[in-house]
Design a protein around this motif. Structure first.
Motif, PDB file in Angstrom:
ATOM      1  N   ALA A 219      18.838  39.555 -12.754  1.00 12.38           N
ATOM      2  CA  ALA A 219      17.436  39.804 -13.100  1.00 12.38           C
ATOM      3  C   ALA A 219      17.087  39.206 -14.461  1.00 12.38           C
ATOM      4  CB  ALA A 219      17.163  41.309 -13.096  1.00 12.38           C
ATOM      5  N   LEU A 220      18.039  39.226 -15.384  1.00 13.34           N
ATOM      6  CA  LEU A 220      17.811  38.655 -16.716  1.00 13.34           C
ATOM      7  C   LEU A 220      17.937  37.136 -16.727  1.00 13.34           C
ATOM      8  CD1 LEU A 220      19.844  41.196 -18.914  1.00 13.34           C
ATOM      9  CD2 LEU A 220      17.356  40.973 -18.825  1.00 13.34           C
ATOM     10  N   GLY A 221      18.543  36.585 -15.674  1.00 15.58           N
ATOM     11  CA  GLY A 221      18.793  35.148 -15.660  1.00 15.58           C
ATOM     12  C   GLY A 221      19.865  34.736 -16.651  1.00 15.58           C
ATOM     13  N   ARG A 222      20.745  35.673 -16.984  1.00 18.18           N
ATOM     14  CA  ARG A 222      21.810  35.412 -17.968  1.00 18.18           C
ATOM     15  C   ARG A 222      23.100  35.096 -17.212  1.00 18.18           C
ATOM     16  NH1 ARG A 222      20.968  38.335 -22.829  1.00 18.18           N
ATOM     17  NH2 ARG A 222      23.097  37.724 -23.397  1.00 18.18           N
ATOM     18  N   ARG A 223      23.354  33.816 -16.989  1.00 20.38           N
ATOM     19  CA  ARG A 223      24.520  33.408 -16.192  1.00 20.38           C
ATOM     20  C   ARG A 223      25.828  33.869 -16.832  1.00 20.38           C
ATOM     21  NH1 ARG A 223      24.475  27.280 -14.909  1.00 20.38           N
ATOM     22  NH2 ARG A 223      25.707  27.883 -13.100  1.00 20.38           N
ATOM     23  N   GLU A 224      25.875  33.873 -18.186  1.00 19.73           N
ATOM     24  CA  GLU A 224      27.123  34.256 -18.843  1.00 19.73           C
ATOM     25  C   GLU A 224      27.466  35.720 -18.583  1.00 19.73           C
ATOM     26  OE1 GLU A 224      23.959  35.316 -21.855  1.00 19.73           O
ATOM     27  OE2 GLU A 224      24.300  33.733 -20.373  1.00 19.73           O
ATOM     28  N   LEU A 225      26.428  36.548 -18.269  1.00 23.05           N
ATOM     29  CA  LEU A 225      26.686  37.953 -17.962  1.00 23.05           C
ATOM     30  C   LEU A 225      27.186  38.145 -16.530  1.00 23.05           C
ATOM     31  CD1 LEU A 225      23.620  39.761 -19.612  1.00 23.05           C
ATOM     32  CD2 LEU A 225      25.972  39.693 -20.449  1.00 23.05           C
ATOM     33  N   GLU A 226      27.060  37.109 -15.708  1.00 30.23           N
ATOM     34  CA  GLU A 226      27.499  37.221 -14.313  1.00 30.23           C
ATOM     35  C   GLU A 226      29.017  37.152 -14.172  1.00 30.23           C
ATOM     36  OE1 GLU A 226      25.719  34.661 -11.378  1.00 30.23           O
ATOM     37  OE2 GLU A 226      23.938  34.374 -12.620  1.00 30.23           O
ATOM     38  N   THR A 227      29.668  36.419 -15.076  1.00 26.99           N
ATOM     39  CA  THR A 227      31.070  36.060 -14.825  1.00 26.99           C
ATOM     40  C   THR A 227      31.994  37.268 -14.735  1.00 26.99           C
ATOM     41  OG1 THR A 227      31.389  35.678 -17.195  1.00 26.99           O
ATOM     42  CG2 THR A 227      30.844  33.763 -15.846  1.00 26.99           C
ATOM     43  N   ASN A 228      31.855  38.230 -15.656  1.00 25.96           N
ATOM     44  CA  ASN A 228      32.794  39.360 -15.635  1.00 25.96           C
ATOM     45  C   ASN A 228      32.648  40.229 -14.390  1.00 25.96           C
ATOM     46  OD1 ASN A 228      34.211  38.692 -17.935  1.00 25.96           O
ATOM     47  ND2 ASN A 228      32.825  39.806 -19.295  1.00 25.96           N
ATOM     48  N   PRO A 229      31.423  40.679 -14.039  1.00 28.03           N
ATOM     49  CA  PRO A 229      31.352  41.490 -12.803  1.00 28.03           C
ATOM     50  C   PRO A 229      31.745  40.710 -11.554  1.00 28.03           C
ATOM     51  CG  PRO A 229      29.143  41.034 -13.677  1.00 28.03           C
ATOM     52  CD  PRO A 229      30.124  40.632 -14.727  1.00 28.03           C
TER      53      PRO A 229
END
Length: 700
Positions: A219-229
């Motif tokens: 939702a934030l469009g923050r790709r770097e936040l996707e990697t860990n989950p």
């Protein structure tokens, strides 16, 4: 927050301050220019500006700004990987904030010290500082500070493997970040909570938290936040054998990390992909990703990357039936492990030196603070116009106090080092006296029991680098459990088992003897053969010990001269030890596909071919040991490990009677039988006992 604009304004402010000769303005502008560069991740440039600002504020006598610039310098040093210098700088800032009784400064500095100590792996110090910071933030009522500290404390407890405690702190942080509408922080905390469930194999709740974290990142469009989950979801899917879903997540992580250029992280993702492809039997895909990961490891000279890659390459080639290639990669894996161990030792020494210097500097800063206090008192004395005699006497006392203080600081620094080493000399309720030997799994020390004064033990402690490896921990635990099941005069006894600071240990009876390997080396260096009656006596005791082991359903798997201790006496007494890779019939195997543990020269052919091991495998190893005991030569010798492997598999050893003509024919026949390639053709334990008893009777 807008780095480029902030830097532009700071440049203009600096030009104006220099034009008007405003020293404070110059210092402030340089500080702001440093902050702007830090926001843009130009940490080297930002540090240079911040250190220049710090010097200017020192010259201006502005203690508060002096503390702030020290603290910012510490943050940038941390980003540059200069962790102990970062700790030193932040400790300097903290000393100033304490002197000024600046609650917000103290809260910020203690939080930053917690982060810094976490990054150097000193989790107890990290916990101490973050708990102090939390107390200050709660007193100030700063929600963001409270939430950040709760999250940091949760991360520390995760590293201490206290998952329930970690979850408690994460769950306290979560509603605070939600109330602040800090969505990125919420995503991170949700992922952290998921980790605490996954580590306890509670995969259902774990997956739920990972998915919630991922949805916020999307939702934030923050790709770097996707990697860990996504990476963690891949782990859960792999455990559930939902391989296609695991691949979907790992491939997306690889795409994001490739775009980010995070080389080490990309290699880790390639490794994860290869593991899943191997589990699916898709060897071509597994090899492709492993070669890509290996290229990154070679390019970046990262032994951590190569360690996992070589191990998995060995497994892939074993599955493909290419055991020669599998063995070559296993050798590379072992060599890489040794390099990592050397790097860790160097890092520990560097960290010790850094910690000592940082602690020393912190005390010096505290002393300087006292010095400044003395100078302020000096000025007050002048203002009060006290008499010259009284002033001189006071100053003399102050100088004496400073000299004594400096001596105390130096002395306490050495006491600190002494305390540090003291911590390293106790494991559980045992005091370490000296290192006896070390192996791939653990280090063995001579130690003294504190609960039974005067009792000396051999304390085997799992290696630091293996302490967090669940497979190696289980193997270490199995060793103690296996020896517990044995009671034989020629098998080392276990007295105690336990865990201290996540390091497993086994306390065994202390044997004041020498290893058979050392004895054979001494005899070989003197050109003096071991008397045949001694050979027979040693063999008889080992045969009886090995027979007892096999009767309990255990295969030792590592019978070598190094694992036999000889106690001096009219008739030498031998003790068999090191059950680190022994295997119970009822135990779940801990050896990964393709993994070969032990010493090649003493391994049975079926072991090198990765076939099922039986008591006959130990008989072969005992045959190699006996051949060497009688002749002082190994039956299989070559310059390269692969050549030794080939000899064990295909070549018959030289008749021991040709090496030592006086060897009795029954002993020659027994050694030859023990070294047969076919396990079924080797003598059983009962047959060994019978033959050895006959040899002893004939010798008598």
């Amino acid at each position: 927050r807008d780095g480029p604009r902030g830097q532009a304004y700071a440049e203009r402010a600096l030009a104006l301050a220099e034009q008007h000769g405003d020293a404070r303005g110059v210092a402030t502008a340089r500080k702001n220019r440093g902050l702007a560069r830090m926001v843009q991740e130009d940490y080297a440039g930002g540090l240079q500006e911040m250190q220049a600002a710090h010097e200017l504020f020192v010259s201006l006598g502005d203690r508060l700004e002096e503390g702030k610039t020290l603290g910012y310098s510490g943050l940038m040093l941390g980003h540059l990987g200069k962790l102990w210098e970062a700790i030193e700088a932040i400790q300097g800032a903290l000393a100033i904030y304490r002197e000024l009784d600046d609650a917000m400064g103290i809260a910020a500095a203690t939080n930053n010290l917690g982060v810094a100590y976490f990054n150097v792996g000193d989790y107890q110090e990290a916990l101490r500082y973050n708990l102090e910071s939390l107390t200050h933030e709660e007193a100030l009522g700063r929600t963001i500070g409270i939430a950040n500290n709760l999250n940091s404390i949760g991360n520390i407890y995760c590293r201490l493997d206290e998952q329930l405690k970690a979850r408690e702190y994460f769950q306290r942080a979560l509603p605070l970040f939600e109330a602040l509408d800090e969505k990125a922080a919420v995503a991170k905390v949700l992922n952290n909570i998921g980790n605490t469930f996954e580590q306890r194999d509670e995969d259902g709740p774990a997956l739920d938290y990972f998915e919630r974290s991922l949805s916020i990142a999307l939702a934030l469009g923050r790709r770097e936040l996707e990697t860990n989950p996504r990476n963690n979801m891949g782990i859960v899917f792999k455990k559930r054998k939902q391989y296609e879903r695991a691949l979907e997540q790992y491939l997306r992580v690889a795409e994001i990390r490739t775009a980010q250029g995070a080389r080490a992280d990309i290699a880790g993702t390639y490794h994860n992909l290869a593991e899943v492809y191997l589990l699916q039997g898709r060897h071509a895909e597994a090899l492709r990703y492993l070669e890509m990961a290996r290229a990154i490891g070679v390019e970046t000279r990262s032994n951590e990357i190569l360690d996992g890659v070589y191990r998995l390459l060995s497994d892939v080639h074993h599955d493909l039936g290419d055991d020669r290639k599998a063995y070559e990669y296993r050798v590379l894996y072992g060599e890489t492990r040794e390099k990592m161990l050397g790097e860790q030792r160097s890092r520990i020494m560097a960290e010790l030196a850094g910690k000592y210097e940082a602690d020393k500097r912190a005390r010096e800063i505290a002393l300087l603070g006292k010095d400044n206090e003395l100078l302020r008192r000096d000025a007050e004395i002048h203002r009060l116009k006290l008499g010259r005699t009284r002033l001189l006497a006071w100053l003399a006392a102050a100088v004496a106090a400073l000299v004594i203080g400096a001596a105390l600081v130096t002395f306490r620094s050495y006491l600190y080092l002494l305390a540090f080493w003291k911590k390293r000399t106790f494991i559980g309720h045992y005091r370490i006296e000296e290192e006896i030997t070390s192996g791939g799994m653990g280090v063995v020390y001579r130690a003294t029991s504190l609960t039974h004064p005067g009792t000396t033990v051999a304390l085997k402690v799992i290696r630091d680098e293996l302490a967090a490896d669940e497979e190696q921990r289980q193997r270490f635990i199995n060793e103690g459990r296996i020896i517990d099941a044995l009671d034989h005069p020629n098998i080392v006894k276990v007295l105690d088992r336990g865990e201290h600071n996540q390091r497993l240990y086994i306390a065994m009876e202390y044997l004041a003897g020498r290893s058979l390997a050392r004895i054979l080396q001494d005899h070989a260096s003197r050109g003096q053969l071991v008397p045949l009656p001694v050979c027979t006596a040693v063999l008889a005791q080992l045969v009886d010990a090995v027979g007892t082991i096999h009767s309990k359903g255990i295969v030792h798997r590592d019978i070598t001269p190094a694992n036999v201790i000889v106690l001096e006496g009219v008739v030498p007494t031998v003790k068999l030890l090191d059950f680190g890779i022994a295997k119970l019939d009822t135990a779940t195997t801990l050896t990964a596909a393709g993994e070969i543990l032990g010493t090649i020269s003493y391994m049975a052919p079926e072991r090198l071919q990765l076939r099922e091991l039986t008591p006959a495998s130990d008989v072969f190893s005992l045959g190699v040991l006996t051949y060497e005991l009688v002749t002082l030569h190994k039956p299989f010798v070559a310059d390269e490990p692969v050549a030794v492997l080939k000899q064990v598999l295909t070549r018959e050893p030289v008749d021991p009677a040709l090496v030592r003509p006086e060897t009795p024919p029954p002993l020659v026949s027994l050694i030859t039988a023990m070294l047969r390639k076919d396990p079924a053709a080797r003598p059983s334990d009962e047959e060994l006992r019978h033959h050895v008893a006959r040899l002893a009777a004939e010798a008598a």
